[in-house]
Each structure stands twice: as structure tokens, then as C-alpha cells.
Motif scaffolding. Structure first.
Motif, PDB file in Angstrom:
ATOM      1  N   ALA A   1       0.836  -1.204   0.000  1.00 54.49           N
ATOM      2  CA  ALA A   1       0.000   0.000   0.000  1.00 54.49           C
ATOM      3  C   ALA A   1       0.870   1.253   0.000  1.00 54.49           C
ATOM      4  CB  ALA A   1      -0.925  -0.014   1.207  1.00 54.49           C
ATOM      5  N   PHE A   2       1.942   1.203   0.783  1.00 54.30           N
ATOM      6  CA  PHE A   2       2.849   2.346   0.842  1.00 54.30           C
ATOM      7  C   PHE A   2       3.510   2.582  -0.509  1.00 54.30           C
ATOM      8  CE2 PHE A   2       7.312   3.650   1.217  1.00 54.30           C
ATOM      9  CZ  PHE A   2       7.137   4.932   1.712  1.00 54.30           C
ATOM     10  N   VAL A   3       4.026   1.514  -1.099  1.00 55.43           N
ATOM     11  CA  VAL A   3       4.737   1.648  -2.373  1.00 55.43           C
ATOM     12  C   VAL A   3       3.785   2.157  -3.454  1.00 55.43           C
ATOM     13  CG1 VAL A   3       5.854   0.321  -4.206  1.00 55.43           C
ATOM     14  CG2 VAL A   3       6.526  -0.033  -1.842  1.00 55.43           C
ATOM     15  N   GLU A   4       2.576   1.609  -3.463  1.00 55.34           N
ATOM     16  CA  GLU A   4       1.652   1.971  -4.542  1.00 55.34           C
ATOM     17  C   GLU A   4       1.143   3.398  -4.405  1.00 55.34           C
ATOM     18  OE1 GLU A   4      -1.090  -1.312  -4.627  1.00 55.34           O
ATOM     19  OE2 GLU A   4       0.357  -2.574  -5.710  1.00 55.34           O
ATOM     20  N   LYS A   5       0.903   3.828  -3.167  1.00 58.75           N
ATOM     21  CA  LYS A   5       0.454   5.214  -3.008  1.00 58.75           C
ATOM     22  C   LYS A   5       1.596   6.184  -3.310  1.00 58.75           C
ATOM     23  CE  LYS A   5      -1.889   8.465   0.026  1.00 58.75           C
ATOM     24  NZ  LYS A   5      -2.291   8.787   1.410  1.00 58.75           N
ATOM     25  N   SER A   6       2.780   5.837  -2.818  1.00 55.93           N
ATOM     26  CA  SER A   6       3.910   6.759  -2.986  1.00 55.93           C
ATOM     27  C   SER A   6       4.415   6.762  -4.428  1.00 55.93           C
ATOM     28  CB  SER A   6       5.055   6.363  -2.058  1.00 55.93           C
ATOM     29  OG  SER A   6       5.652   5.165  -2.493  1.00 55.93           O
ATOM     30  N   GLY A   7       4.230   5.648  -5.132  1.00 54.12           N
ATOM     31  CA  GLY A   7       4.715   5.551  -6.504  1.00 54.12           C
ATOM     32  C   GLY A   7       6.229   5.481  -6.614  1.00 54.12           C
ATOM     33  N   ILE A   8       6.876   5.113  -5.535  1.00 55.61           N
ATOM     34  CA  ILE A   8       8.344   5.167  -5.509  1.00 55.61           C
ATOM     35  C   ILE A   8       8.946   3.856  -6.005  1.00 55.61           C
ATOM     36  CG2 ILE A   8      10.362   5.483  -4.015  1.00 55.61           C
ATOM     37  CD1 ILE A   8       8.569   7.097  -2.133  1.00 55.61           C
ATOM     38  N   PRO A   9       9.929   3.918  -6.912  1.00 52.86           N
ATOM     39  CA  PRO A   9      10.638   2.710  -7.326  1.00 52.86           C
ATOM     40  C   PRO A   9      11.253   2.022  -6.098  1.00 52.86           C
ATOM     41  CG  PRO A   9      11.322   4.609  -8.647  1.00 52.86           C
ATOM     42  CD  PRO A   9      10.455   5.138  -7.554  1.00 52.86           C
TER      43      PRO A   9
END
Lengths: 206, 578
Positions: free
Chosen positions: B243-251
Motif C-alpha cells: 500500500a505504501f509503495v503503490e500510493k507513494s509511486g516510488i521505485p
């Protein structure tokens, strides 16, 4: 943990006294000692004793290292299951003492009144006086106990021994209240001190 | 025994019942939900094994062939199940044989409770038969250890052992029990699980001000980069992490122990970090502006040369272990705490974003890596077989659903780089300690930890010979483990270094192997050896479809090197493609 120092320049080694509050557990001394030996760090002095609280032990460990190394050592010590809390301090932050015993031949002491005066001037006192030898005791900082060795050496110093350092942290309010917090299932914020709280100014903004 | 069992099943009652220390131990294991014990009997642990005779229905004990195999199996079980692995060994050599596994579990944060027998308390320190000072030997490689000399201590100490092993940053615990304590009868009043030790804080308190500062930093970042490690898996925070990665959009890139926390082909998963990791993640470490390190510890194999590591970046470090903060890399914003709690708090404060240009940079580097390295490794048109193409075929057949257990060396790096993982807890490897011989026994445990899943142990010809005696365990206990030996007839990783850095001086890396298929056959395990490209897929299929264990040896090219590579002493941005 004390001593916030945010300068980036390489730090110099200095004397630090590490104070460790622990459970009284067999094997814990080894568990703490190997944290130093693994990193090839010499322990200059180590004292274990009861603390102000029954069943809680207190270690005083003296090392000559940089603050960065001492901070990492302290965290590794605090990570041990039976360690409650670790503090590290420079000599300015603590009151500390070491005790030393000196055995000298009684006949020489008796002959030379000057010796007795020297002892008095150095805050020493006789613990045992026998026909053959006398044992003096003094308590103080390293320089003081060392000075007396040099003074007694010409008078046939037979034996010398010095204890480990014991130290009291000047601005500590003891461990009683902290222990009560530790005993709670959810300890309050002040026992789970977060040293980074003081690092706010280092936090980067773009 | 029946009466005893009845009374024991009612631990809340005031009544006590007289039991031996051994029975109290086994009751503790049952109360902690132990599913399987990997062990090996011996003189000083005989009373426990005698009690175990009556508990065969309740506790599944697997007889291993060597205590090192037992503890690696315990590790494999813990890694795939998320539960505490339980291991039995006797005193002296039995206990010292655990040391490698303890060190491995310590550095890889694997929860274990190891029980060792010890000589009678009155014999301690007398150099009695099979006496060794196991507590002191294992102190540096255990999270906690304790010697029990009195049976009455057993319930409480065991409850502490399990609590310590699994809580906070997990780790191995060793409990040494003298023989008299195993035999001694005492009034047992039941088992109470432990949930608090006053001197032990498994989770640091979460400070919201740091979460806020971290979020602010992330929200302002132009080129943020997430590095995740096993902490995400140990914290069971895979969903929170996703959830964190997908919201942040960070590689996001992974350490080898973090592999699989989000699937290999997740669009924001940019690959593996470290010495043999992917090109982009290494190079761009020195270009990003904010690093968000989650449950990873900046191991030297990840950072390369530390004084040239991400010097331009601000570092946010999420870790449950306060001693990891600033240990290797100076942190800008420390976020102490369990990432299962800190990640959602952070996710709530960050903006929904994408970084198309920045992400494209990773993909551009990936393209370069594909052209320079990956194509030749995964799809060689001619020549001898490569390790990579074997893994590539395996991916096609397992669709990324299998658990991949690897040993240590070139095949480990190749398998970790190329294995497709759809699920968490699918990658079992010796990351920190680099223990050759880990894979075969770990695969045994991995299968017990996830019985419904396919377990493939990818092993080199060197490492396999370190613990191959566990074929006996596989045979006797009918364990369905697929053994894939990638045989390059060299101790390949050391050979690679000797080639690259020691001017081809191949010093003792030329290793001969027995006929592995015949060896497997001796253990009644079906096997096959192949060396032709056309046989790879069909043989892997045969292995995977075979009911029960199967050993497939693939003869691969002798002198292939694993690239990319960050040579020791170099910065991550100096990664070599050849």
C-alpha cells in the motif's frame, strides 16, 4: 543516551564511562564483555555492583573510544534482553572514584615520619598495621592513586592494587521511577527515550 | 499417562500434578503450537527423548542426520511458516554442531528455540563426558540463552524463550537443560505464555513526529528510492508495504532476504540491491535524493564502499531494532518501530504520486543490463548451459508459485536474481552468514513450514556436499523436496573472484563430485542428470511432477561469471556489467 554531538568531523577518542542497569543474571557479564571484545575494544575498567534497587545490578565500564563507537556499543548493550538501560558519559558528567591499596614495610614507615605526612597529604589512611607491613588505602581519581605509587616507590612499596571505577551520573535521578515504568506492559515515553528527538535541526528540507 | 494428560490439559486449574522436567518441556512446546521438531538424540538429552516416546501423536519429531541439518531445517521452517523453529540436540558435539545454524539465524533474524541436553548439574565444570560450555560458546550467536539446572524453571524459561525468539527483531534462543532437570519430578501447575519481560522492549515506541518528518521528506522528494529488506516479511507487513509503495509511486528495490515481499513483476519493483544486484538500483542509489530504507540493515554487500554510498541522499530508516539506526549509514530521519505499524502511519501522510521519468531511468538501466548480461544468461543460443536459463525454465513451470531455497555462491546469486516470486516467504537463503550447506536441510524445514507448496532447493555442487547426509532425512521421513543441483565443477564464486582479482590463479576451487544421481538412488530418491539445452524444460517438468523428492543435476558451463558485480571496495555506482 547522553551527549548529543552533531558535528561531522572525525571525533577524537576520549574516556567514556558506560553505566548499565541490568537484571542480576548469570552469563550477562560475558554477554556484555563480548560486545567489546568482538570489536577489539579494550575495557579499561569494569565494575559490577548492586544498584539503589534490590535485584537490579549496575555495571560501570570505562573505555577510551570515540563518541560514535561508544554510542554504537551502548546500543548493542541495551539490545541485550536482560539489560534495562544504558547511559554513557564523559568524565565531566560523572562523579567517580577508584580505591587503591598499598602495602609498604612497617619499619621504613616507622623510621621515616615524612612518609606518614606524605600519606596524610594524599588522603591515605592505614587499614592494617603489622610488625612486618602496613596497608594503606586511598580513594580518588586515577592521578591521585597514581601519585601515591610514585611517592611510595622509594620506600619499598611491596604491593599495589587499584579497584575498578565506580561512577555516579551527576544529572541522574536514579532508577526507581524508571524501573516502575519498565515493569508496565506498555512503558511510557520517558523510559523509551529517543535520542533523535534532539536531532530535529538536522532534518533536511528541500 | 492418561491421567497425567488430562490434568495437564487444564492448566488454569489450581491443582498441580507431579511431572518430570522432560514432560513439562514437551507440554510447553505443545502449548506454544510447535508443529515439528528437528532433532538428534544423544546421552544428555535421553530423558527428553524418553518422554517424547509418549508424545509421538502430539509432536512430530523429524530425525535429521546431523545437528547442523537439524537447525537449518528449523530455520527453513521458520522462514516459510513465520513460526518459531524448534530444534533438539544433545550436549557436547550435538550442541557445538548447532553453532553454524545459530550464527546464521542470528544474522538473518530467524526465530528458533533450540533445546540442548547437558550433563548432570553436579558434573558441570568437571570435563564430564560430552560436556561443553554451550552457554558461553553460543552467547554471541543467540538473542538469548539460558541454562536450566532445576526442573521447576522449565515452564517459565520456555515461555520466555518463545516470546524472545519471536518478538521484536526475531532471533535464535538456546535453552540448555541439565540431565537432572530433565529427570527431576516437580509440581507442575500448567503453562502460562510470556508476553512481557521488564528488561526487554521488543518494539520501540512509535514517535509520530518522525513519521511526520519522514512523510514531509518523501512528499518533497524528486527522486525517492525505497530499499526494503526482510523486516517487511518478519513484520508480516507485506500488505502495508504494498500500500505504501503503490500510493507513494516510488521505485523499490530489495535485499536478497526481502525478495518476494511484493511480487517480482510488480511495476514498482525495480530489482535487487547489492554486489550482484541489478544495474539500475545500484547506480541510481548514488543519484536518488531520498532513500526510504525499510527493515533492512545496510549490509556491506548492499552498500559497497560506505564512504561513497548515497552521499547525496537523505536517509529515512524504518527499523524495529534501534541499534540498526546509524550503525552503517547515517540516518536523516529515523523511524523506530514495527513497520506493520509505522508503514500505515506513513502511508496516511504521503501524497499519491508517480515518478514516471525517474522510474524510466531504472527501466533504461534494466534495458542495458538485459542487453549486456541477462539475454546471454537466460537465453543463450548456443554453447554450454547457463545457470540462468535453468532458473528461467523453472519460472515458466512454477509460474513463480514455488518456494526457492538456495545455498551459497554463484547459483544463489543467479537464483535470487532471476527466480520469479509471486508470494512472500518464497525465498529461503542464507543471506548474512553465507552458509554453504544451508539449502538441503533448510528445504526440508521449508516443506514442513509450507506443506502445500512446491519447494525447490537450488544448490551448487560444492554446497550440496557439505550437508548431503540430509538425503537420509528426506528418505526416511518421505519429504517432498525438489533438489536442483547446478553443477559447474568448481567452487564457482571463489573461482570467479580468483579469475577477476587474483589473475586466474585458481587455488583449490576445482572440486570433484560423486555421481549425484547414484547417490540419490542410494537414498531411494529418484534422480536425473542432464547437460543438453533441449532437456532442461522437460526434466524440470519431470522433477516438479514427480510424486516425492527428486534430484535433478544440471551440468552447467564451468567458468561463467555472475554479473553485474560491484567489486569489493568499490562504490555501488561502479558496478560492472562484465
Amino acid at each position: 543516551m547522553s551527549n548529543q554531538n552533531n558535528t561531522e568531523k572525525p571525533e577524537a577518542k576520549q574516556e567514556f564511562t558506560i553505566t548499565v542497569y541490568t537484571e542480576n543474571q548469570i552469563g550477562l557479564l560475558n554477554r556484555i564483555a563480548i560486545i567489546f571484545t568482538r570489536r577489539k575494544i579494550n575495557i579499561h575498567s569494569l565494575n559490577t555492583s548492586p544498584s539503589e534497587i534490590e535485584s537490579i545490578h549496575r555495571f560501570n565500564i570505562v573505555v577510551q573510544e570515540t563518541e560514535d563507537v561508544v554510542r554504537k556499543l551502548s546500543r548493542q548493550i541495551e539490545k541485550q534482553v536482560e539489560v534495562l538501560k544504558v547511559y554513557f558519559n564523559t568524565n565531566d558528567d560523572i562523579i567517580w572514584q577508584e580505591m587503591a591499596l598499598y602495602k609498604v614495610p612497617t619499619d621504613i614507615i616507622a623510621e621515616k615520619a615524612s612518609v606518614e605526612r606524605l600519606l596524610r597529604e594524599n588522603g591515605a589512611r592505614a587499614v592494617v598495621i603489622r610488625k612486618d607491613y602496613t596497608v594503606f588505602e586511598t580513594t580518588g581519581h586515577r592521578e591521585e592513586t597514581d601519585a601515591l605509587i610514585r611517592i611510595l616507590q622509594p620506600f619499598g612499596l611491596i604491593e599495589f592494587v587499584r579497584s575498578a571505577r565506580v561512577a555516579i551520573i551527576k544529572n541522574s535521578d536514579g532508577f526507581n521511577r524508571k524501573l516502575r515504568e519498565f515493569e508496565k506492559a506498555e512503558p511510557g515515553e520517558d523510559v523509551v527515550e529517543n535520542e533523535y528527538l534532539n536531532k530535529g535541526q538536522r532534518i533536511f528540507t528541500m | 499417562m492418561e491421567i497425567e494428560q488430562q490434568a495437564l490439559s487444564n492448566p488454569t486449574g489450581v491443582e498441580t500434578i507431579e511431572v518430570s522436567g522432560s514432560v513439562a518441556l514437551l507440554e510447553a512446546l505443545i502449548a506454544e503450537g510447535t508443529e515439528v521438531i528437528f532433532g538428534y538424540p544423544g546421552g544428555a538429552i535421553m530423558p527428553i527423548y524418553d518422554a517424547l516416546y509418549d508424545y509421538k501423536e502430539k509432536l512430530n519429531h523429524i530425525l535429521v542426520r546431523h545437528e547442523q541439518g537439524g537447525i537449518h531445517a528449523g530455520q527453513g521452517f521458520a522462514r516459510t511458516s513465520g513460526k518459531v523453529g524448534v530444534v533438539f540436540a544433545t550436549s557436547g558435539p550435538g550442541a557445538t554442531n548447532l553453532v553454524t545454524g545459530l550464527a546464521d539465524a542470528m544474522i538473518d533474524s530467524t526465530p528458533l528455540v533450540c533445546i540442548t541436553g547437558q550433563v548432570f548439574a553436579h558434573l558441570l565444570g568437571t570435563d564430564a563426558f560430552q560436556e561443553t560450555d554451550v552457554i558461553n560458546i553460543t552467547t554471541p550467536v543467540t538473542k538469548w540463552n539460558y541454562q536450566i539446572t532445576d526442573a521447576t524453571e522449565i515452564p517459565e524459561v520456555l515461555s520466555k524463550a518463545f516470546y524472545i525468539a519471536r518478538s521484536g527483531r526475531p532471533g535464535p534462543v538456546l535453552i540448555d537443560i541439565t540431565k537432572n532437570a530433565q529427570i527431576q519430578k516437580f509440581d507442575y501447575s500448567g503453562y502460562t505464555p510470556c508476553n512481557h519481560i521488564r528488561s526487554y522492549r521488543p518494539k520501540p515506541l512509535i514517535r509520530n513526529e518522525y513519521i511526520e518528518k519522514a512523510a514531509a521528506l518523501i512528499n518533497q522528494a524528486k527522486k525517492p528510492f525505497v530499499l526494503w529488506g526482510q523486516g517487511v516479511i518478519l513484520g508480516e507487513a507485506e500488505l502495508e508495504f504494498k500500500a505504501f509503495v503503490e500510493k507513494s509511486g516510488i521505485p523499490s528495490a530489495w535485499t536478497i532476504l526481502g525478495a518476494g515481499a511484493i511480487p517480482t513483476d510488480h511495476p514498482l519493483n525495480v530489482g535487487m540491491l547489492g554486489m550482484h544486484g541489478n544495474y539500475g538500483p545500484n547506480v541510481l542509489t548514488n543519484e536518488c535524493d531520498v532513500i526510504i530504507a525499510i527493515g533492512m540493515r545496510f549490509d556491506d554487500r548492499v552498500t559497497g564502499r560506505l564512504d561513497k554510498y548515497a552521499k547525496q541522499a537523505k536517509i529515512i530508516h524504518l527499523d524495529i531494532d534501534p541499534s540498526e539506526i546509524d550503525k552503517n549509514v547515517q540516518t536523516t530521519v529515523p523511524v523506530w518501530g514495527d513497520c506493520k505499524e509505522t508503514l500505515p502511519a506513513l502511508t496516511a501522510l504521503i501524497q499519491q504520486k508517480t515518478y514516471p521519468e525517474w522510474l524510466q531511468k531504472f527501466r533504461d538501466f534494466e534495458q542495458k543490463e538485459i542487453e549486456a548480461v541477462i539475454n546471454d544468461e537466460l537465453h543463450p543460443a548456443s554453447g554450454e548451459l547457463t545457470m540462468g536459463e535453468v532458473i528461467s525454465h523453472l519460472n515458466e513451470l512454477t509460474h513463480g508459485e514455488a518456494i526457492i531455497v538456495t545455498d551459497v555462491g554463484q547459483h544463489q546469486m543467479v537464483a535470487c536474481r532471476y527466480a520469479k516470486l509471486n508470494k512472500t516467504r518464497s525465498n529461503v537463503t542464507s543471506g548474512g552468514l553465507g552458509t554453504m550447506g544451508f539449502a538441503l536441510p533448510a528445504a526440508i524445514g521449508a516443506k514442513f513450514g509450507a506443506p502445500e507448496r512446491t519447494v525447490v532447493a537450488v544448490i551448487g555442487d560444492g554446497g550440496f556436499q557439505m550437508t548431503l547426509q540430509e538425503l537420509g532425512t528426506i528418505m526416511q521421513s518421505n519429504i517432498d523436496v525438489k533438489i536442483l543441483i547446478l553443477n559447474n565443477r568448481f567452487l564457482g564464486m571463489v573461482r570467479q573472484w580468483q579469475e577477476l582479482f587474483n589473475q586466474h590463479r585458481y587455488s583449490f576451487v576445482d572440486i570433484e563430485s560423486p555421481d549425484f544421481v547414484a547417490l540419490a538412488a542410494a537414498y531411494r530418491i529418484k534422480g536425473k542428470s542432464i547437460s543438453e539445452r533441449g532437456e532442461i524444460s522437460s526434466s524440470l517438468k519431470e522433477m516438479l511432477e514427480h510424486k516425492g523428492s527428486f534430484l535433478l543435476e544440471v551440468m552447467v558451463t564451468k567458468e561463467n561469471n555472475v554479473f553485474p558485480m560491484v567489486p569489493q571496495g568499490c562504490s555501488v555506482s561502479e558496478i560492472r556489467l562484465k
